[in-house]
Design a protein around this motif. Structure first.
Motif, PDB file in Angstrom:
ATOM      1  N   PRO A   1       5.272   2.324  36.933  1.00  0.00           N
ATOM      2  CA  PRO A   1       4.183   3.111  36.353  1.00  0.00           C
ATOM      3  C   PRO A   1       3.464   3.971  37.393  1.00  0.00           C
ATOM      4  CG  PRO A   1       4.139   0.864  35.518  1.00  0.00           C
ATOM      5  CD  PRO A   1       5.154   0.895  36.617  1.00  0.00           C
ATOM      6  N   TYR A   2       3.463   3.527  38.630  1.00  0.00           N
ATOM      7  CA  TYR A   2       2.840   4.292  39.710  1.00  0.00           C
ATOM      8  C   TYR A   2       3.515   5.653  39.875  1.00  0.00           C
ATOM      9  CZ  TYR A   2       1.102   5.146  44.507  1.00  0.00           C
ATOM     10  OH  TYR A   2       0.515   5.681  45.631  1.00  0.00           O
ATOM     11  N   TYR A   3       4.793   5.733  39.498  1.00  0.00           N
ATOM     12  CA  TYR A   3       5.560   6.973  39.606  1.00  0.00           C
ATOM     13  C   TYR A   3       5.815   7.618  38.245  1.00  0.00           C
ATOM     14  CZ  TYR A   3       6.132   6.515  44.589  1.00  0.00           C
ATOM     15  OH  TYR A   3       5.874   6.457  45.940  1.00  0.00           O
ATOM     16  N   ASN A   4       4.892   7.404  37.318  1.00  0.00           N
ATOM     17  CA  ASN A   4       4.927   8.136  36.052  1.00  0.00           C
ATOM     18  C   ASN A   4       4.415   9.542  36.331  1.00  0.00           C
ATOM     19  OD1 ASN A   4       4.705   9.188  33.484  1.00  0.00           O
ATOM     20  ND2 ASN A   4       3.068   7.794  32.835  1.00  0.00           N
ATOM     21  N   LEU A   5       5.294  10.407  36.774  1.00  0.00           N
ATOM     22  CA  LEU A   5       4.883  11.719  37.259  1.00  0.00           C
ATOM     23  C   LEU A   5       4.369  12.618  36.145  1.00  0.00           C
ATOM     24  CD1 LEU A   5       7.670  12.364  39.901  1.00  0.00           C
ATOM     25  CD2 LEU A   5       5.415  11.327  40.201  1.00  0.00           C
ATOM     26  N   GLY A   6       4.579  12.216  34.892  1.00  0.00           N
ATOM     27  CA  GLY A   6       3.997  12.949  33.781  1.00  0.00           C
ATOM     28  C   GLY A   6       2.602  12.469  33.446  1.00  0.00           C
ATOM     29  N   GLY A   7       2.172  11.396  34.124  1.00  0.00           N
ATOM     30  CA  GLY A   7       0.853  10.843  33.873  1.00  0.00           C
ATOM     31  C   GLY A   7      -0.200  11.450  34.783  1.00  0.00           C
ATOM     32  N   GLN A   8      -1.372  10.859  34.770  1.00  0.00           N
ATOM     33  CA  GLN A   8      -2.490  11.351  35.554  1.00  0.00           C
ATOM     34  C   GLN A   8      -3.029  10.244  36.436  1.00  0.00           C
ATOM     35  OE1 GLN A   8      -5.009  12.637  32.296  1.00  0.00           O
ATOM     36  NE2 GLN A   8      -4.336  14.757  32.525  1.00  0.00           N
ATOM     37  N   ALA A   9      -3.388  10.603  37.656  1.00  0.00           N
ATOM     38  CA  ALA A   9      -3.863   9.623  38.621  1.00  0.00           C
ATOM     39  C   ALA A   9      -5.075   8.860  38.105  1.00  0.00           C
ATOM     40  CB  ALA A   9      -4.189  10.316  39.944  1.00  0.00           C
ATOM     41  N   GLU A  10      -5.985   9.550  37.436  1.00  0.00           N
ATOM     42  CA  GLU A  10      -7.212   8.896  36.978  1.00  0.00           C
ATOM     43  C   GLU A  10      -6.961   7.903  35.848  1.00  0.00           C
ATOM     44  OE1 GLU A  10      -7.053  13.143  35.278  1.00  0.00           O
ATOM     45  OE2 GLU A  10      -6.707  12.123  37.193  1.00  0.00           O
ATOM     46  N   LYS A  11      -5.784   7.971  35.226  1.00  0.00           N
ATOM     47  CA  LYS A  11      -5.459   7.030  34.155  1.00  0.00           C
ATOM     48  C   LYS A  11      -4.576   5.872  34.631  1.00  0.00           C
ATOM     49  CE  LYS A  11      -5.927  10.366  30.381  1.00  0.00           C
ATOM     50  NZ  LYS A  11      -5.270  10.996  29.206  1.00  0.00           N
ATOM     51  N   PHE A  12      -4.205   5.883  35.904  1.00  0.00           N
ATOM     52  CA  PHE A  12      -3.378   4.798  36.444  1.00  0.00           C
ATOM     53  C   PHE A  12      -4.189   3.503  36.447  1.00  0.00           C
ATOM     54  CE2 PHE A  12      -1.991   2.534  40.428  1.00  0.00           C
ATOM     55  CZ  PHE A  12      -0.818   2.016  39.891  1.00  0.00           C
ATOM     56  N   ASP A  13      -3.629   2.436  35.852  1.00  0.00           N
ATOM     57  CA  ASP A  13      -4.391   1.199  35.660  1.00  0.00           C
ATOM     58  C   ASP A  13      -4.180   0.163  36.753  1.00  0.00           C
ATOM     59  OD1 ASP A  13      -1.868   0.240  35.149  1.00  0.00           O
ATOM     60  OD2 ASP A  13      -2.257  -0.371  33.081  1.00  0.00           O
ATOM     61  N   GLY A  14      -3.443   0.499  37.803  1.00  0.00           N
ATOM     62  CA  GLY A  14      -3.291  -0.421  38.930  1.00  0.00           C
ATOM     63  C   GLY A  14      -2.027  -1.246  38.920  1.00  0.00           C
ATOM     64  N   GLU A  15      -1.246  -1.162  37.851  1.00  0.00           N
ATOM     65  CA  GLU A  15       0.023  -1.892  37.776  1.00  0.00           C
ATOM     66  C   GLU A  15       1.119  -0.976  38.303  1.00  0.00           C
ATOM     67  OE1 GLU A  15       2.855  -2.758  34.114  1.00  0.00           O
ATOM     68  OE2 GLU A  15       0.969  -3.867  33.936  1.00  0.00           O
ATOM     69  N   TRP A  16       1.645  -1.282  39.492  1.00  0.00           N
ATOM     70  CA  TRP A  16       2.544  -0.288  40.098  1.00  0.00           C
ATOM     71  C   TRP A  16       4.012  -0.522  39.806  1.00  0.00           C
ATOM     72  CZ3 TRP A  16       6.271  -1.362  43.781  1.00  0.00           C
ATOM     73  CH2 TRP A  16       6.137  -2.530  44.536  1.00  0.00           C
ATOM     74  N   ALA A  17       4.424  -1.747  39.474  1.00  0.00           N
ATOM     75  CA  ALA A  17       5.850  -1.989  39.222  1.00  0.00           C
ATOM     76  C   ALA A  17       6.040  -3.175  38.296  1.00  0.00           C
ATOM     77  CB  ALA A  17       6.588  -2.225  40.526  1.00  0.00           C
ATOM     78  N   ARG A  18       7.059  -3.068  37.467  1.00  0.00           N
ATOM     79  CA  ARG A  18       7.557  -4.216  36.702  1.00  0.00           C
ATOM     80  C   ARG A  18       9.040  -4.374  37.001  1.00  0.00           C
ATOM     81  NH1 ARG A  18       4.743  -5.325  30.876  1.00  0.00           N
ATOM     82  NH2 ARG A  18       2.605  -4.763  31.477  1.00  0.00           N
ATOM     83  N   ALA A  19       9.443  -5.618  37.166  1.00  0.00           N
ATOM     84  CA  ALA A  19      10.852  -5.930  37.436  1.00  0.00           C
ATOM     85  C   ALA A  19      11.342  -6.940  36.410  1.00  0.00           C
ATOM     86  CB  ALA A  19      11.020  -6.491  38.837  1.00  0.00           C
ATOM     87  N   ARG A  20      12.560  -6.730  35.949  1.00  0.00           N
ATOM     88  CA  ARG A  20      13.181  -7.677  35.026  1.00  0.00           C
ATOM     89  C   ARG A  20      14.577  -8.003  35.530  1.00  0.00           C
ATOM     90  NH1 ARG A  20      13.929  -7.228  28.427  1.00  0.00           N
ATOM     91  NH2 ARG A  20      15.581  -8.817  28.285  1.00  0.00           N
ATOM     92  N   ILE A  21      14.859  -9.285  35.628  1.00  0.00           N
ATOM     93  CA  ILE A  21      16.152  -9.749  36.146  1.00  0.00           C
ATOM     94  C   ILE A  21      16.776 -10.696  35.132  1.00  0.00           C
ATOM     95  CG2 ILE A  21      17.298 -11.063  37.965  1.00  0.00           C
ATOM     96  CD1 ILE A  21      15.082 -10.127  39.869  1.00  0.00           C
ATOM     97  N   ASN A  22      17.987 -10.385  34.713  1.00  0.00           N
ATOM     98  CA  ASN A  22      18.768 -11.263  33.843  1.00  0.00           C
ATOM     99  C   ASN A  22      19.961 -11.777  34.618  1.00  0.00           C
ATOM    100  OD1 ASN A  22      17.376  -9.185  31.867  1.00  0.00           O
ATOM    101  ND2 ASN A  22      17.884 -10.998  30.651  1.00  0.00           N
ATOM    102  N   ILE A  23      20.104 -13.082  34.687  1.00  0.00           N
ATOM    103  CA  ILE A  23      21.183 -13.709  35.446  1.00  0.00           C
ATOM    104  C   ILE A  23      22.396 -13.903  34.537  1.00  0.00           C
ATOM    105  CG2 ILE A  23      21.874 -15.755  36.757  1.00  0.00           C
ATOM    106  CD1 ILE A  23      18.903 -16.061  37.520  1.00  0.00           C
ATOM    107  N   THR A  24      23.542 -13.410  34.990  1.00  0.00           N
ATOM    108  CA  THR A  24      24.758 -13.498  34.183  1.00  0.00           C
ATOM    109  C   THR A  24      25.805 -14.435  34.777  1.00  0.00           C
ATOM    110  OG1 THR A  24      25.737 -11.567  35.293  1.00  0.00           O
ATOM    111  CG2 THR A  24      24.405 -11.153  33.325  1.00  0.00           C
ATOM    112  N   GLU A  25      25.704 -14.747  36.051  1.00  0.00           N
ATOM    113  CA  GLU A  25      26.603 -15.694  36.711  1.00  0.00           C
ATOM    114  C   GLU A  25      25.811 -16.435  37.780  1.00  0.00           C
ATOM    115  OE1 GLU A  25      30.383 -14.288  38.117  1.00  0.00           O
ATOM    116  OE2 GLU A  25      30.517 -12.729  36.594  1.00  0.00           O
TER     117      GLU A  25
END
Length: 456
Positions: free
Chosen positions: A210-234
């Motif tokens: 979300p920190y690199y939502n370049l279509g967004g606006q700095a003043e609307k950034f809520d402080g959450e800079w990254a989300r990661a999701r990992i699915n284990i297959t083996e």
């Protein structure tokens, strides 16, 4: 002007000289920071634009290297025709000690036959103009509060292109540009002290910034800079497990959030242990959760001290490493030297020591941040007894088609007990995909989405 630190550490940046005495908690952006970017002395990302005095580090020219993308999505090595200009072994490393980290020297001493093939330095780190525009804005607006734990006023680029202390430099590492939505499948291999090799995990990884939502606006950034999701297959015993984390620019009130889905329980659980020095079970004790990318997560357990800048031999431009079959990459005690490219680069050196009353299995860390990407390319860790314990290496993927350069695969070596781990390996699994930010994609990065995506 040169200032010499122990082990011949050289301060190569006037910006550091100006800011070295500032406290970690009171740093603010200054008009001269933006002026330094505009002057052309620095690159738009804050690195020194000029080469070094003897020409072994060239000037940055801002041209993205030509990279072709195969049908499977793998990126070619733009420098495949280069030949090594120097080879370093245990026999001659003393002559190059000023350009070698302690961990690299220890590994050369420990592993029989290990060598570093040093290639011509290629400053391949180029980023989109929109990122540069935000870096310039950040230079005039970003600041730290809460003793370096909270970033205020930054968005869309590294926050501190002219760092004045260690926390600013580490925030640059954490918030460096790795794409907007990135996905890949990667393997993790554990190699025991006796040389046995095991594939311990295959992980389908998706990252959204979300920190690199370049279509967004700095003043609307809520402080959450990254989300990661990992699915284990083996391996089969762990297939179906899933993890999700959220990272924030405020480590003071929100160090990190994490959730875990276990197929046997068929429910998602909040998991605060997916952070700090909790051992990564798939790494067999050789790496913890905060060892990803050599360092990840909150800074509330460490004071970060900026020691200056050095010219150092580091792994770099490692597309060739990532396209080889894994059998040609894994050695008994280290990566196959023929698969790995080393170059001379300028790096910022940050030393992390525990804050009063805090604990971590790594009582001290030293991180080496490439000036062109701000990402850690080498790291050393000391145990509570003060012994050099582990050394880490991170390997840079050059995606000139985006353009960007980012570390992806990484390795940690236990210098005391032996054994090592090679993680984020895409050698057998395909490519890295980059997409533009899309708010709708956030629906797949929620705790509720873990159960549907994690079921076998």
């Amino acid at each position: 002007m040169q200032i010499f630190f122990p082990l011949h550490w050289r301060v190569l940046s006037l910006a550091f000289l100006c800011g070295a005495l500032l406290s970690a908690g009171a740093a603010n952006a200054a008009p001269e920071d933006a002026a330094a970017l505009k002057s052309g002395t620095l690159t738009p990302y804050g690195a020194e634009r000029a080469g070094n005095q003897d020409g072994t580090i060239p000037a940055w020219d801002g041209k993205a290297p030509l990279v072709t993308v195969s049908g499977t999505g793998k990126r070619s090595d733009p420098y495949a025709a280069d030949k090594p200009r120097l080879t370093i072994t245990a026999a001659n490393m003393a002559a190059h000690a000023a350009q070698l980290s302690e961990g690299t020297q220890a590994l050369l001493s420990k592993v029989p036959g290990l060598r570093l093939d040093v290639y011509p330095t290629r400053r391949s780190a180029v980023f989109p103009q929109a990122i540069y525009d935000h870096v310039l804005k950040n230079a005039g607006r970003a600041r730290l509060t809460n003793d370096g734990l909270t970033v205020v006023g930054a968005f869309g680029g590294i926050p501190f292109p002219v760092p004045k202390n260690g926390h600013e430099a580490i925030w640059n590492h954490m918030l460096s540009y790795r794409g907007q939505i990135t996905s890949f499948t990667a393997d993790k291999y554990v190699i025991t002290a006796g040389g046995d090799q095991m594939l311990t995990s295959r992980q389908k990884t998706a990252l959204i910034y979300p920190y690199y939502n370049l279509g967004g606006q700095a003043e609307k950034f809520d402080g959450e800079w990254a989300r990661a999701r990992i699915n284990i297959t083996e391996p089969p015993a762990n297939a179906g497990q899933a993890l999700m984390t959220i990272d924030y620019v405020d480590n003071y009130t929100k160090p990190k959030d994490g959730w875990q889905y276990l197929p046997g329980q068929r429910r998602v659980r909040k998991s605060p242990s997916i952070a700090y020095d909790t051992p990564d079970g798939s790494a067999a004790g050789l790496a913890n959760f905060d060892d990803v990318n050599l360092y990840i997560g909150a800074q509330d357990r460490y004071q970060m001290k900026l020691l200056g800048k050095r010219e150092l031999y580091v792994p770099y431009n490692n597309n060739g490493l990532m396209t080889r079959p894994i059998k040609d990459v894994l050695g008994k005690n280290a990566l196959n030297p023929e698969a790995l490219r080393w170059e001379l680069h300028r790096v910022w050196v940050v030393e992390a020591t525990l804050r009063e009353g805090k604990r971590n299995t790594a009582a001290k860390r030293r991180l080496y941040l490439d000036e062109d990407t701000w990402q850690a390319v080498l790291a050393d860790s000391w145990d509570p007894q003060g012994k050099l314990w582990k050394t880490g290496q991170a390997f840079t993927l050059v995606a000139g088609d985006q353009p960007l350069a980012t570390t992806l695969s990484y390795a940690w070596f236990d210098l005391i007990a032996g054994g090592w781990v090679y993680a984020g390996a895409v050698n057998e699994t395909g490519a890295v995909s980059y997409r533009s930010y899309d708010d709708k994609q956030m629906n797949g990065f929620t705790p509720a989405a873990l159960s549907s995506g994690g079921v076998r």
